[in-house]
Design a protein around this motif. Structure first.
Motif: not given
Length: 539
Positions: A454-458
């Motif tokens: 998730f953090p790679g596209q937040f």
């Protein structure tokens, strides 16, 4: 120059704060380093956004895997030579599939790919950005990036934000568990499986939520377009805003960036005085910005007689809106009015220049006008040809849908905000973005799904909302508190006029906490917000 009154004093202080944030008081070596950091951050943020936006990957789904999804959705998709459907990572493709496709494995595959669409590269870019932000804060002698950023927000300190989020989490975590349990029971009944062998996963939550919503509340969002034809909705929105704030919208033919763009002069009803201008660009077209937003084209200034102008951009269906889109329309219109009804001495304090954790509040408050019968039933007055009128039964169902899934929704928002703070309050050198996320998501009711990233596209974390995601809920506290002033009469022009003068016209001439106090006649509190979260507000 000498600041002679509170407005001038705040303006002067704002300028000094902005100057200080550019590093003007740092010694030359540190100032040079700061410039280098800011340049590097801009590049990292742009590359991160590009990796998400321009990801060309398409996932293949067989016709069998498309079961449950409507034909209108399927017919817009491309096929490959094998006759399989190709789906990318745009929300209009992803969301309906996750809500409607019957195949559990297909949804799982799509969800994992979707969270990885920023690619491994983005996790590295995020880590680099966090390290640089920490270094930036260090240049100013601050303990963390959040300490540096929050000094100019309503919250002031990371401690205040974390305390607020902890309080929200304490309230929503049990609600989230309860809703997941309710979904599990519904799934077991529907599929006639034993409850102990039935589970709700992160990739099946949207699907079973949609099924439950339909079975329980019989709301078909597509059918709602008959109630809210787009042109009637616009006329209605003009009319309620006009009555509430004592203004008129006068169409003017102007040359704009595209033929369908409309322009309106906004005029004070009493005095006939021109207050500002509104551009509206409502319908989708190739290459246009894909979401809904408002941009301040001009800020106003009473000193130079410069009038504010706002541009409202949406991508609406030409025929009609569903209830979510109507809410979006009213929300964005709230931003536009915040700009246009601004009556400030200085341009830089005009309209939505308020603190970042207050900027959403006027719009979030205005959303209520798209939810209550007293206002919604009037849309039918503007329909040509005639359209059905919103009745008590429909309002009750819309309210139930709005209330439904609240635990899951607020728990997710809280997780995002707490995750954001975890990256920006600690010594960044110890922060591992994916590890932090795994640990925090694992502690929620639906847990962490292995291999998701998730953090790679937040995008918020790399798009200006870092150490600021909490602001969505923080401003909702204020929105719901301000709403309480209207009581049972949303159409009260006395309250509307007071709101226009104390909040909308002031821009950021005063700190937001003072604006809210001026309007409410008391310090703001969070009672209404916690009633909203727990579903007590409509009881």
């Amino acid at each position: 120059t000498k600041a002679t009154d509170p407005i001038d004093q705040k303006y002067r202080q704002d300028i000094l704060d902005q100057f200080e944030d550019t590093g003007v008081q740092l010694e030359p070596v540190k100032r040079a380093r700061m410039k280098a950091i800011l340049d590097e951050l801009t590049k990292l943020e742009q590359e991160y956004a590009r990796n998400v936006r321009d990801n060309p990957e398409k996932l293949e789904f067989t016709p069998e895997e498309m079961k449950g999804v409507p034909q209108s959705y399927i017919s817009a998709l491309k096929k490959n030579v094998k006759g399989n459907y190709l789906l990318g990572f745009e929300y209009p493709e992803y969301r309906p599939f996750m809500e409607l496709a019957d195949n559990d494995d297909a949804r799982k595959r799509y969800q994992i790919a979707f969270t990885r669409r920023g690619t491994e590269q983005n996790l590295k870019l995020l880590k680099q950005a966090i390290d640089l932000r920490y270094e930036l804060a260090q240049l100013f002698g601050k303990a963390s990036y959040a300490d540096w950023v929050l000094k100019e927000r309503m919250a002031k300190t990371p401690e205040a934000v974390n305390q607020f989020l902890a309080e929200v989490q304490k309230t929503v975590a049990p609600l989230e568990r309860k809703e997941v349990e309710e979904l599990r029971e519904f799934k077991a009944q529907t599929l006639k499986t034993p409850l102990e062998k039935t589970e709700i996963t992160r990739w099946s939550e949207a699907y079973w939520s949609e099924k439950l919503r339909k079975s329980k509340y019989q709301i078909d969002q597509e059918k709602l377009r008959d109630y809210f034809p787009t042109l009637a909705a616009q006329k209605w929105l003009f009319a309620i805003s006009s009555d509430l704030y004592g203004i008129d919208f006068k169409p003017v033919k102007v040359k704009a960036w595209q033929d369908e763009v409309e322009y309106y002069d906004v005029v004070d009803k009493k005095t006939g005085k021109l207050l500002g201008g509104l551009y509206m660009d409502k319908f989708p077209r190739e290459g246009k910005y894909g979401h809904a937003a408002v941009w301040g084209v001009y800020g106003g200034s009473t000193l130079t007689n410069r009038l504010p102008v706002s541009a409202l951009v949406t991508n609406f269906n030409r025929k009609g809106l569903n209830s979510d889109e109507l809410e979006t329309f009213v929300h964005e219109f709230g931003h536009a009015l915040h700009g246009i009804l601004s009556n400030t001495r200085y341009t830089s304090q005009s309209g939505t220049s308020v603190e970042r954790d207050f900027v959403e509040a006027p719009s979030q408050m205005y959303e209520e006008w798209a939810r209550r019968k007293e206002t919604l039933s009037k849309v039918a007055d503007y329909c040509d040809p005639a359209c059905p009128r919103v009745d008590d039964e429909l309002i009750a169902r819309l309210k139930a849908v709005h209330n439904y899934g609240r635990g899951l929704r607020y728990a997710r928002q809280t997780l995002y905000a707490q995750y954001d703070m975890s990256l920006h309050t600690a010594d960044a050198l110890k922060v591992k973005p994916l590890e932090n996320w795994k640990k925090m998501e694992a502690a929620t009711a639906l847990g962490y799904v292995p291999t998701t990233e998730f953090p790679g596209q937040f995008g918020h974390l790399m798009g200006g909302y870092q150490a600021g995601y909490y602001g969505y809920m923080w401003s909702e506290v204020l929105a719901l508190d301000m709403l309480s002033a209207y009581g049972d009469n949303l159409n009260n022009p006395q309250v509307g006029q007071r709101y226009r003068q104390t909040i909308l016209s002031q821009g950021s001439q005063k700190p937001a906490a003072e604006l809210v106090k001026d309007f409410l006649g008391r310090d703001p509190d969070n009672k209404a917000f916690f009633n909203e979260i727990t579903g007590q507000r409509f009881k």
